[in-house]
Design a protein around this motif. Structure first.
Motif, PDB file in Angstrom:
ATOM      1  N   GLY A   1     -66.411 -91.313  26.005  1.00 16.19           N
ATOM      2  CA  GLY A   1     -65.762 -90.034  26.338  1.00 16.19           C
ATOM      3  C   GLY A   1     -64.620 -90.238  27.316  1.00 16.19           C
TER       4      GLY A   1
ATOM      5  N   ARG B   1     -59.487 -86.251  34.763  1.00 12.31           N
ATOM      6  CA  ARG B   1     -59.298 -85.573  36.051  1.00 12.31           C
ATOM      7  C   ARG B   1     -60.032 -86.267  37.196  1.00 12.31           C
ATOM      8  NH1 ARG B   1     -61.094 -80.951  37.379  1.00 12.31           N
ATOM      9  NH2 ARG B   1     -62.691 -80.780  35.786  1.00 12.31           N
TER      10      ARG B   1
ATOM     11  N   THR C   1     -61.643 -90.196  26.832  1.00  9.68           N
ATOM     12  CA  THR C   1     -60.461 -89.389  26.525  1.00  9.68           C
ATOM     13  C   THR C   1     -60.626 -87.953  27.046  1.00  9.68           C
ATOM     14  OG1 THR C   1     -61.460 -88.832  24.412  1.00  9.68           O
ATOM     15  CG2 THR C   1     -59.893 -90.665  24.413  1.00  9.68           C
ATOM     16  N   GLY C   2     -61.796 -87.618  27.559  1.00 10.57           N
ATOM     17  CA  GLY C   2     -62.107 -86.225  27.892  1.00 10.57           C
ATOM     18  C   GLY C   2     -61.608 -85.778  29.255  1.00 10.57           C
ATOM     19  N   ASP C   3     -61.899 -84.518  29.537  1.00  9.20           N
ATOM     20  CA  ASP C   3     -61.431 -83.870  30.765  1.00  9.20           C
ATOM     21  C   ASP C   3     -61.953 -84.579  32.026  1.00  9.20           C
ATOM     22  OD1 ASP C   3     -60.426 -81.321  32.182  1.00  9.20           O
ATOM     23  OD2 ASP C   3     -62.534 -81.398  32.781  1.00  9.20           O
TER      24      ASP C   3
ATOM     25  N   VAL D   1     -69.898 -92.817  17.688  1.00 13.71           N
ATOM     26  CA  VAL D   1     -71.101 -93.110  18.478  1.00 13.71           C
ATOM     27  C   VAL D   1     -72.380 -93.137  17.623  1.00 13.71           C
ATOM     28  CG1 VAL D   1     -70.163 -92.255  20.668  1.00 13.71           C
ATOM     29  CG2 VAL D   1     -71.503 -90.725  19.227  1.00 13.71           C
TER      30      VAL D   1
ATOM     31  N   PRO E   1     -70.554 -85.051  25.503  1.00 13.34           N
ATOM     32  CA  PRO E   1     -71.437 -83.875  25.456  1.00 13.34           C
ATOM     33  C   PRO E   1     -72.897 -84.318  25.563  1.00 13.34           C
ATOM     34  CG  PRO E   1     -69.814 -83.779  23.694  1.00 13.34           C
ATOM     35  CD  PRO E   1     -69.674 -85.117  24.323  1.00 13.34           C
TER      36      PRO E   1
ATOM     37  N   TYR F   1     -66.751 -88.480  43.207  1.00 14.50           N
ATOM     38  CA  TYR F   1     -66.857 -89.519  42.172  1.00 14.50           C
ATOM     39  C   TYR F   1     -66.550 -90.908  42.729  1.00 14.50           C
ATOM     40  CZ  TYR F   1     -67.968 -86.296  38.451  1.00 14.50           C
ATOM     41  OH  TYR F   1     -68.622 -85.386  37.661  1.00 14.50           O
TER      42      TYR F   1
ATOM     43  N   LYS G   1     -74.503 -84.540  33.961  1.00 16.28           N
ATOM     44  CA  LYS G   1     -75.249 -83.294  33.790  1.00 16.28           C
ATOM     45  C   LYS G   1     -74.606 -82.465  32.677  1.00 16.28           C
ATOM     46  CE  LYS G   1     -73.274 -79.733  36.484  1.00 16.28           C
ATOM     47  NZ  LYS G   1     -73.460 -78.435  36.354  1.00 16.28           N
ATOM     48  N   PRO G   2     -75.238 -81.539  32.014  1.00 11.13           N
ATOM     49  CA  PRO G   2     -76.601 -81.078  32.293  1.00 11.13           C
ATOM     50  C   PRO G   2     -77.662 -82.001  31.682  1.00 11.13           C
ATOM     51  CG  PRO G   2     -75.683 -79.814  30.475  1.00 11.13           C
ATOM     52  CD  PRO G   2     -74.593 -80.751  30.941  1.00 11.13           C
TER      53      PRO G   2
ATOM     54  N   ALA H   1     -74.908 -86.184  22.864  1.00 14.25           N
ATOM     55  CA  ALA H   1     -74.591 -87.564  22.484  1.00 14.25           C
ATOM     56  C   ALA H   1     -75.413 -88.583  23.283  1.00 14.25           C
ATOM     57  CB  ALA H   1     -73.097 -87.823  22.683  1.00 14.25           C
TER      58      ALA H   1
ATOM     59  N   GLY I   1     -64.080 -94.732  22.328  1.00 10.59           N
ATOM     60  CA  GLY I   1     -63.731 -93.380  21.903  1.00 10.59           C
ATOM     61  C   GLY I   1     -63.795 -93.250  20.398  1.00 10.59           C
TER      62      GLY I   1
ATOM     63  N   HIS J   1     -72.397 -84.534  40.836  1.00  7.65           N
ATOM     64  CA  HIS J   1     -71.314 -84.915  41.756  1.00  7.65           C
ATOM     65  C   HIS J   1     -71.403 -84.208  43.111  1.00  7.65           C
ATOM     66  CE1 HIS J   1     -69.609 -81.302  39.857  1.00  7.65           C
ATOM     67  NE2 HIS J   1     -69.011 -81.138  41.000  1.00  7.65           N
TER      68      HIS J   1
HETATM   69  N1  NAP Z   1     -65.195 -81.792  33.184  1.00  6.68           N
HETATM   70  C1  NAP Z   1     -65.867 -81.644  34.298  1.00  6.68           C
HETATM   71  O1  NAP Z   1     -65.320 -81.269  35.340  1.00  6.68           O
HETATM   72  C2  NAP Z   1     -67.344 -81.955  34.331  1.00  6.68           C
HETATM   73  C3  NAP Z   1     -68.061 -81.736  35.526  1.00  6.68           C
HETATM   74  C4  NAP Z   1     -69.423 -82.059  35.570  1.00  6.68           C
HETATM   75  C5  NAP Z   1     -70.041 -82.576  34.458  1.00  6.68           C
HETATM   76  N2  NAP Z   1     -69.332 -82.767  33.306  1.00  6.68           N
HETATM   77  C6  NAP Z   1     -70.042 -83.349  32.170  1.00  6.68           C
HETATM   78  O2  NAP Z   1     -69.342 -84.517  31.751  1.00  6.68           O
HETATM   79  C7  NAP Z   1     -69.423 -84.676  30.349  1.00  6.68           C
HETATM   80  C8  NAP Z   1     -68.009 -84.758  29.773  1.00  6.68           C
HETATM   81  O3  NAP Z   1     -67.350 -83.551  30.069  1.00  6.68           O
HETATM   82  P1  NAP Z   1     -65.809 -83.312  29.699  1.00  6.68           P
HETATM   83  O4  NAP Z   1     -65.427 -82.078  30.412  1.00  6.68           O
HETATM   84  O5  NAP Z   1     -65.014 -84.534  29.914  1.00  6.68           O
HETATM   85  O6  NAP Z   1     -65.907 -82.998  28.153  1.00  6.68           O
HETATM   86  P2  NAP Z   1     -64.743 -83.090  27.079  1.00  6.68           P
HETATM   87  O7  NAP Z   1     -63.415 -82.844  27.689  1.00  6.68           O
HETATM   88  O8  NAP Z   1     -65.176 -82.237  25.963  1.00  6.68           O
HETATM   89  O9  NAP Z   1     -64.728 -84.631  26.658  1.00  6.68           O
HETATM   90  C9  NAP Z   1     -65.831 -85.311  26.237  1.00  6.68           C
HETATM   91  C10 NAP Z   1     -65.414 -86.504  25.381  1.00  6.68           C
HETATM   92  O10 NAP Z   1     -66.560 -86.875  24.642  1.00  6.68           O
HETATM   93  C11 NAP Z   1     -66.192 -87.257  23.327  1.00  6.68           C
HETATM   94  N3  NAP Z   1     -67.012 -86.499  22.359  1.00  6.68           N
HETATM   95  C12 NAP Z   1     -66.857 -85.235  21.959  1.00  6.68           C
HETATM   96  N4  NAP Z   1     -67.830 -84.876  21.096  1.00  6.68           N
HETATM   97  C13 NAP Z   1     -68.620 -85.953  20.964  1.00  6.68           C
HETATM   98  C14 NAP Z   1     -69.809 -86.231  20.234  1.00  6.68           C
HETATM   99  N5  NAP Z   1     -70.388 -85.313  19.465  1.00  6.68           N
HETATM  100  N6  NAP Z   1     -70.367 -87.436  20.371  1.00  6.68           N
HETATM  101  C15 NAP Z   1     -69.804 -88.369  21.159  1.00  6.68           C
HETATM  102  N7  NAP Z   1     -68.684 -88.183  21.870  1.00  6.68           N
HETATM  103  C16 NAP Z   1     -68.098 -86.988  21.775  1.00  6.68           C
HETATM  104  C17 NAP Z   1     -64.733 -86.949  23.152  1.00  6.68           C
HETATM  105  O11 NAP Z   1     -64.069 -88.182  23.132  1.00  6.68           O
HETATM  106  P3  NAP Z   1     -63.725 -88.954  21.804  1.00  6.68           P
HETATM  107  O12 NAP Z   1     -63.911 -88.000  20.661  1.00  6.68           O
HETATM  108  O13 NAP Z   1     -62.344 -89.396  22.003  1.00  6.68           O
HETATM  109  O14 NAP Z   1     -64.710 -90.063  21.777  1.00  6.68           O
HETATM  110  C18 NAP Z   1     -64.317 -86.203  24.388  1.00  6.68           C
HETATM  111  O15 NAP Z   1     -63.087 -86.635  24.897  1.00  6.68           O
HETATM  112  C19 NAP Z   1     -70.233 -83.492  29.827  1.00  6.68           C
HETATM  113  O16 NAP Z   1     -71.575 -83.867  29.739  1.00  6.68           O
HETATM  114  C20 NAP Z   1     -70.070 -82.450  30.933  1.00  6.68           C
HETATM  115  O17 NAP Z   1     -71.165 -81.553  30.980  1.00  6.68           O
HETATM  116  C21 NAP Z   1     -67.999 -82.468  33.227  1.00  6.68           C
END
Ligand code: NAP
Length: 524
Positions: free
Chosen positions: A26, A34, A28-30, A104, A137, A445, A167-168, A140, A59, A197
């Motif tokens: 993941g 960030r 590539t994700g948010d 994955v 997510p 982090y 989390k979660p 996964a 990814g 975090h």
């Molecule tokens: N963003 C936050 O501030 C934050 C804060 C606390 C916790 N979290 C947790 O951190 C995790 C990631 O959050 P995020 O905000 O970065 O989410 P996101 O922006 O949706 O990115 C998640 C990444 O996971 C990959 N992905 C998407 N669907 C998938 C699947 N079905 N199986 C495997 N990989 C998949 C995608 O990358 P590819 O498709 O390129 O592989 C995507 O870039 C989550 O569990 C979220 O609850 C996030």
């Protein structure tokens, strides 16, 4: 002679070994863009990563390595702190990022990953210590953990292998227990780092130092002296474009599980026998286990929920929750939750711990307020002023631990006003991190990634702790679901929250601290 400071305060050290390969699923994700990638760069710039860190993103998108580097350069660069940015260092960092494209759910991905890691180790001198960060997510996580195990990547033959799970951790007790069992099936608990975090924030870590590093407060830290405790985490913004996620989660799942229950445990737990992962987490679990899950009748009495309606923010009209994108027009999802938890142990019997959290409120505040009891004798209350009006009574002491903004601690107490009359005022002693230490506070982090590399799991959740938290929250979720639909919306955007939350405290003769936007002291 025994020197307790020497024994207990061994610095973890800037030079502790941190050379490892960090594999991010993941990437590539948010979260990666960030938080994770900027945190790694900050750690390098601050000199904390003494070893040879390699970062490999796995990814699902068919990127080349160059395309991935380009994406990070465009995305994550904007989140680097200006004081730590250096173009040459950034370019060198990005040029060493690696990318492996793979699905994955396909076992072949893990075999290719294993081959790549082995080649990095043998041909490029990369470390055999590996951190697998699941920034994906929640659904996964079991798939990835099983894939890693099947490819032999969780074995610790040549170096350590640690898995960081975001989390979660489940949606309720059943799903959390199932997820934990799936992970435990393929790796040992000491390899699992469940990250929240909040626990990496400096001011959260300081709670333990405040309580157990000072002899002044601990003797007062019990039902004999403390009247009630408020734990607040509120935000001024609505849910923005996160409607899809929020409709599933709601305020109770999103914030009370993990964040607020963690703060509760740090404030209320017994002193651990040592400052190490198991001793601290034993005490946290014991604390959560000493809160009895509430019956449906108690849940009706001791919880409150709300959902924001339209209002005004910054002079502009803003949408209510039900009008936000991807939110049902008759949504029952709560954007505000308050709970009066009681801890059934010797220290805290009878003391309410009020937790509240919500979106679209009057101020962004995360803090813990410890309200002490009135003095046993109201010595000054009989003295009347010239107009025969009673003098101001001295209000009880409050210790406020501010997690954000203006990180620090305030102790408020009564003082005599100058002059011949006996008049009292409430005054405060304030400690602000920025004023006192004048140092940059590392992001959560940064702290937690370094902890994983050093093998320090103190600030991470253990399996039993996750399940103990869900044992408290699941009955509330179920009871709320079973009750007739609440009268939503029940608070306006920008207010202090719903009236039902005020009634929750009023029943015990208490009131919430008003939500007042803080004046920014961070640049002081
Ligand atoms: N963003 C936050 O501030 C934050 C804060 C606390 C916790 N979290 C947790 O951190 C995790 C990631 O959050 P995020 O905000 O970065 O989410 P996101 O922006 O949706 O990115 C998640 C990444 O996971 C990959 N992905 C998407 N669907 C998938 C699947 N079905 N199986 C495997 N990989 C998949 C995608 O990358 P590819 O498709 O390129 O592989 C995507 O870039 C989550 O569990 C979220 O609850 C996030």
């Amino acid at each position: 002679m025994f020197d307790p400071c020497n024994a207990a305060c061994k610095p973890s050290g800037r030079n502790a070994p941190t050379s490892c390969v960090m594999v991010i699923f993941g990437g590539t994700g948010d979260l990666s863009q960030r938080k994770l990638i900027p945190a790694l760069f900050h750690l390098i710039r601050e000199g904390f990563l003494s070893g040879e860190l390699r970062v490999l993103c796995v990814g699902q998108r068919p990127f080349t390595v160059d395309e991935y580097r380009d994406m990070i350069d465009k995305g994550a660069k904007g989140f680097i702190e200006p004081s730590l940015f250096d173009a040459a260092a950034w370019n060198a960092f990005v040029a060493r990022l690696d990318y492996l494209s793979g699905i994955v759910a396909d076992q072949n991905t893990y075999q290719r990953l294993s081959d790549r890691l082995e080649a990095m180790r043998l041909e490029e001198g990369a470390s055999a210590d590996r951190m697998f960060y699941l920034s994906t997510p929640p659904s996964a996580a079991p798939v990835i953990v099983e894939g890693l195990a099947a490819a032999g990547l969780v074995k610790e033959d040549l170096g350590w292998s640690r898995i960081v799970v975001e989390k979660p951790f489940g949606q309720d007790l059943d799903s959390a227990t199932k997820l934990n069992a799936q992970i435990a099936h393929v790796c040992d608990e000491h390899q699992v780092y469940r990250i929240d975090h909040y626990l990496g924030k400096e001011t959260v870590q300081n709670i333990l130092v405040f309580r157990f590093g000072n002899s002044l407060f601990e003797p007062l830290w019990n039902r004999n002296h403390i009247d009630f405790v408020e734990i607040t985490a509120t935000e001024t913004l609505g849910i923005g474009n996160r409607g899809r996620y929020y409709e599933e989660a709601g305020a109770l799942r999103d914030m009370v599980t993990n964040h607020l229950l963690q703060l509760l445990s740090l404030i209320a737990m017994e002193p651990p026998i040592a400052f190490d992962a198991d001793a601290v987490r034993d005490q946290k679990s014991q604390l959560w286990n000493s809160i009895m899950p509430m019956t449906p009748e108690q849940i009706i009495q001791r919880t409150a929920r709300g959902q924001y309606g339209p209002g005004f923010a910054g002079g502009k009209r803003v949408l209510g929750y039900r009008d936000e994108e991807n939110v049902a027009p008759d949504s029952r999802t709560e954007t505000y939750a308050a709970v009066d938890f009681r801890i059934d142990n010797w220290r805290w019997a009878g003391v309410p711990f009020y937790l509240r959290t919500g979106k679209a409120l009057a101020a962004q505040v995360t803090e813990i307020a410890i309200h002490f009891k009135h003095p046993p004798l109201a010595l000054f209350s009989h003295i009347r002023s010239e107009n025969d009006l009673p003098l101001h009574c001295i209000e009880p002491n409050v210790i406020t631990l501010r997690i954000q903004p203006n990180e620090g601690i305030t102790l408020s107490f009564g003082a005599k006003q100058p002059g011949s009359e006996m008049r009292t005022s409430r005054v405060s002693m304030d400690f602000y991190y920025h004023e006192t230490f004048n140092e940059r506070l590392p992001s959560a982090y940064e702290t937690l990634l370094l902890d994983v590399m050093r093998g320090n799991a103190t600030q991470f959740l253990r399996r039993d702790g996750v399940e103990a938290q869900w044992r408290l929250i699941t009955p509330i979720l179920e009871t709320w679901k079973a009750l007739s639909p609440p009268q939503f919306p029940n608070y306006s955007f920008g207010s202090d929250g719903p009236q039902v939350a005020d009634a929750l405290l009023a029943r015990n003769g208490h009131a919430w601290t008003p939500l007042v936007p803080a004046q920014d002291k961070s640049s002081a």
